[in-house]
Design an enzyme around this catalytic site. Structure first.
Site, short mmCIF file in Angstrom:
data_model
loop_
_atom_site.label_atom_id
_atom_site.label_comp_id
_atom_site.label_asym_id
_atom_site.label_seq_id
_atom_site.Cartn_x
_atom_site.Cartn_y
_atom_site.Cartn_z
N ARG A 1 -0.38 -8.82 13.22
CA ARG A 1 -0.70 -7.98 12.42
C ARG A 1 -1.66 -8.43 11.33
O ARG A 1 -2.93 -8.18 11.08
CB ARG A 1 0.32 -7.14 11.71
CG ARG A 1 0.99 -6.08 12.81
CD ARG A 1 2.51 -5.59 12.16
NE ARG A 1 2.47 -4.94 11.07
CZ ARG A 1 3.55 -4.65 10.24
NH1 ARG A 1 4.53 -5.19 10.57
NH2 ARG A 1 3.56 -4.14 9.17
N LYS B 1 0.94 -1.30 0.01
CA LYS B 1 -0.10 -0.06 -0.12
C LYS B 1 0.88 1.29 0.05
O LYS B 1 0.70 2.29 -0.80
CB LYS B 1 -0.85 -0.17 1.11
CG LYS B 1 -1.79 -0.98 1.45
CD LYS B 1 -2.85 -0.98 2.59
CE LYS B 1 -2.25 -1.08 3.79
NZ LYS B 1 -1.32 -2.48 4.17
N ARG C 1 -9.91 0.58 8.65
CA ARG C 1 -9.69 -0.78 9.12
C ARG C 1 -10.52 -1.39 9.92
O ARG C 1 -10.18 -2.81 10.41
CB ARG C 1 -8.44 -0.78 9.92
CG ARG C 1 -6.90 -0.84 9.23
CD ARG C 1 -5.87 -0.71 10.09
NE ARG C 1 -4.48 -1.43 9.66
CZ ARG C 1 -3.48 -1.03 9.26
NH1 ARG C 1 -3.46 0.17 8.67
NH2 ARG C 1 -2.38 -1.88 9.00
N ARG D 1 11.29 -0.24 12.12
CA ARG D 1 10.00 -0.37 12.73
C ARG D 1 9.83 -1.61 13.55
O ARG D 1 10.24 -2.66 13.14
CB ARG D 1 8.92 -0.58 11.39
CG ARG D 1 8.63 0.74 10.94
CD ARG D 1 7.50 0.41 9.72
NE ARG D 1 6.34 -0.23 10.20
CZ ARG D 1 5.27 -0.20 9.30
NH1 ARG D 1 5.13 0.43 8.30
NH2 ARG D 1 4.31 -0.91 9.62
N ARG E 1 12.22 -6.11 5.40
CA ARG E 1 12.05 -4.86 5.46
C ARG E 1 12.78 -4.52 7.13
O ARG E 1 13.05 -3.46 7.34
CB ARG E 1 10.87 -4.21 5.44
CG ARG E 1 10.97 -2.65 5.65
CD ARG E 1 9.51 -2.07 5.44
NE ARG E 1 8.50 -2.37 6.27
CZ ARG E 1 7.24 -2.08 6.01
NH1 ARG E 1 6.90 -1.23 4.99
NH2 ARG E 1 6.24 -2.48 7.01
P1 AP5 Z 1 4.75 -1.48 1.79
O1 AP5 Z 1 4.44 -0.83 0.46
O2 AP5 Z 1 5.19 -0.73 3.04
O3 AP5 Z 1 3.24 -2.42 2.19
P2 AP5 Z 1 2.10 -1.75 2.99
O4 AP5 Z 1 0.84 -2.65 2.77
O5 AP5 Z 1 2.09 -0.31 3.11
O6 AP5 Z 1 2.76 -2.28 4.54
P3 AP5 Z 1 2.75 -1.81 5.98
O7 AP5 Z 1 3.59 -2.66 6.65
O8 AP5 Z 1 3.23 -0.36 5.90
O9 AP5 Z 1 1.38 -1.85 6.27
P4 AP5 Z 1 0.50 -2.05 7.68
O10 AP5 Z 1 -0.85 -1.88 7.31
O11 AP5 Z 1 0.95 -2.99 8.59
O12 AP5 Z 1 1.25 -0.60 8.32
P5 AP5 Z 1 0.69 0.66 8.81
O13 AP5 Z 1 1.65 1.52 8.93
O14 AP5 Z 1 -0.63 1.13 7.97
O15 AP5 Z 1 5.62 -2.68 1.44
C1 AP5 Z 1 6.30 -3.56 2.45
C2 AP5 Z 1 7.44 -4.06 1.96
O16 AP5 Z 1 7.20 -4.89 0.74
C3 AP5 Z 1 8.37 -3.17 1.71
O17 AP5 Z 1 9.69 -3.49 2.01
C4 AP5 Z 1 8.49 -2.87 -0.04
O18 AP5 Z 1 9.63 -2.29 -0.46
C5 AP5 Z 1 8.11 -4.34 -0.42
N1 AP5 Z 1 7.41 -4.29 -1.53
C6 AP5 Z 1 6.16 -3.44 -2.04
N2 AP5 Z 1 5.96 -3.82 -3.12
C7 AP5 Z 1 6.52 -4.99 -3.41
C8 AP5 Z 1 6.52 -6.11 -4.55
N3 AP5 Z 1 5.61 -5.70 -5.71
N4 AP5 Z 1 7.32 -6.93 -4.54
C9 AP5 Z 1 8.41 -7.07 -3.69
N5 AP5 Z 1 8.31 -6.43 -2.54
C10 AP5 Z 1 7.57 -5.35 -2.49
O19 AP5 Z 1 -0.05 0.19 10.24
C11 AP5 Z 1 1.03 -0.02 11.25
C12 AP5 Z 1 0.21 -0.36 12.50
O20 AP5 Z 1 -0.35 1.14 12.80
C13 AP5 Z 1 -0.81 -1.16 12.83
O21 AP5 Z 1 -0.68 -2.52 12.80
C14 AP5 Z 1 -1.82 -0.59 13.90
O22 AP5 Z 1 -1.33 -0.86 14.83
C15 AP5 Z 1 -1.69 0.87 13.40
N6 AP5 Z 1 -2.80 1.62 12.55
C16 AP5 Z 1 -2.61 2.18 11.30
N7 AP5 Z 1 -3.52 2.31 10.69
C17 AP5 Z 1 -4.57 2.12 11.73
C18 AP5 Z 1 -6.07 2.15 11.67
N8 AP5 Z 1 -6.79 2.74 10.60
N9 AP5 Z 1 -6.67 1.64 12.45
C19 AP5 Z 1 -6.22 0.90 14.01
N10 AP5 Z 1 -4.75 0.76 13.74
C20 AP5 Z 1 -4.22 1.53 12.81
#
Ligand code: AP5
Length: 197
Positions: A146, A14, A89, A134, A128
Site C-alpha cells: 500500500r 486521514k 489517488r 481489515r 490497528r
Molecule cells: P487512520 O485515521 O485510519 O489513517 P488513514 O490515513 O485513514 O489510514 P487508512 O489505512 O484508512 O488509509 P488508506 O489510505 O490505506 O485506506 P483507504 O481506506 O483509503 O489511522 C490509522 C491508524 O493510526 C488508526 O489505528 C488510528 O487510530 C491511528 N492514528 C491516527 N492518528 C494517530 C496519531 N496522531 N498518533 C497515533 N496513532 C494514530 O484505502 C484502502 C484501499 O482501498 C486502498 O489500498 C485501495 O486498494 C482502495 N482505494 C481506496 N481509495 C482508492 C482510490 N481513490 N483509488 C484507488 N483505490 C482506492
C-alpha cells in the site's frame, strides 16, 4: 462550497482527522476506502472486483472509484462542502474530480497533506490490524505494498495541486488533538480568505 482534500499515506490519520473535521465544519465526508468496504460488505459486483485489488494492497482501477465519487456528488446536492479522504489517488482521478466539481461550479480550496514517517505508518497499521478486521492491515507485506502504491502513484497528485498553490503540509505525528488544531488553523485561514475575497 468549501471543499478539502485530506491527503497522506496509508495510516497517516486521514480517517481519524476526517471524523473531527466534518463535525466542526459541517462537511460531507467522502472516503473512497469506506465506500469500497461498504460495497464489499454488501457483496456487490463492484465490491467483489475491488476486493481483489484491496487485499493485495493495490489501487482499485480509476474508472471504478471515479464512478463512485461521481454518484456521491450527484446524490449530495445541498451540502456546504466535501471532505475527500483517500481520493484522488492518481492524476487521472484528480483531473476527473476537477471536471466533476466544475460542473457544480466549485473547486478544491485546499489539499491538506499529512506527513508521517514510514516506520510510524507501519507501526500504526500493524497495531490497528490486531483488532480492525481489515484484511489489508494484517500483514506487513500488504502494508508495504500500500505504501509503495502511494509513493509511486499517489504522491505525484500533490504536485498536481501544488501547481495551483493549493497544497499545505502538516506534521502528522503527535497527538490527534495537536494535528487537528494544525489542520483547523489552515482551514480557518483559507475560509477567511474565501469570505473576504
Ligand atoms: P487512520 O485515521 O485510519 O489513517 P488513514 O490515513 O485513514 O489510514 P487508512 O489505512 O484508512 O488509509 P488508506 O489510505 O490505506 O485506506 P483507504 O481506506 O483509503 O489511522 C490509522 C491508524 O493510526 C488508526 O489505528 C488510528 O487510530 C491511528 N492514528 C491516527 N492518528 C494517530 C496519531 N496522531 N498518533 C497515533 N496513532 C494514530 O484505502 C484502502 C484501499 O482501498 C486502498 O489500498 C485501495 O486498494 C482502495 N482505494 C481506496 N481509495 C482508492 C482510490 N481513490 N483509488 C484507488 N483505490 C482506492
Amino acid at each position: 462550497m468549501f471543499n478539502i482534500i485530506l491527503f497522506g499515506p496509508p495510516g497517516s490519520g486521514k480517517g481519524t482527522q476526517s471524523e473531527n473535521l466534518i463535525r466542526k465544519y459541517e462537511l460531507k465526508h467522502l472516503s473512497t476506502g469506506d465506500l469500497l468496504r461498504s460495497e464489499i460488505a454488501n457483496q456487490t459486483p463492484l465490491g467483489i472486483e475491488a476486493k481483489n485489488f484491496m487485499d493485495k494492497g493495490q489501487l482499485v482501477p480509476d474508472e471504478v472509484v471515479i464512478g463512485m465519487i461521481s454518484t456521491a456528488l450527484e446524490t449530495n446536492p445541498q451540502v456546504q462542502g466535501f471532505l475527500f479522504d483517500g481520493f484522488p489517488r492518481t492524476d487521472a482521478q484528480a483531473e476527473a474530480l476537477d471536471k466533476l466539481l466544475q460542473l457544480k461550479k466549485t473547486s478544491i480550496a485546499v489539499m491538506l497533506a499529512l506527513d508521517v514517517s514510514e516506520d510510524e505508518l507501519i507501526k500504526r497499521l500493524l497495531n490497528r490490524g490486531l483488532s480492525s478486521g481489515r484484511s489489508d492491515d494484517i500483514n506487513e507485506t500488504v502494508i508495504r505494498s500500500r505504501i509503495h502504491e502511494y509513493e509511486n502513484k499517489t504522491k505525484p497528485v500533490a504536485d498536481y495541486y501544488a501547481k495551483f498553490g493549493k497544497v499545505v503540509h502538516i506534521n502528522g505525528e503527535g497527538s490527534v488533538d495537536e494535528i487537528f488544531n494544525a489542520l483547523c488553523g489552515e482551514i480557518d485561514r483559507r475560509k477567511y480568505i474565501d469570505i473576504v475575497s
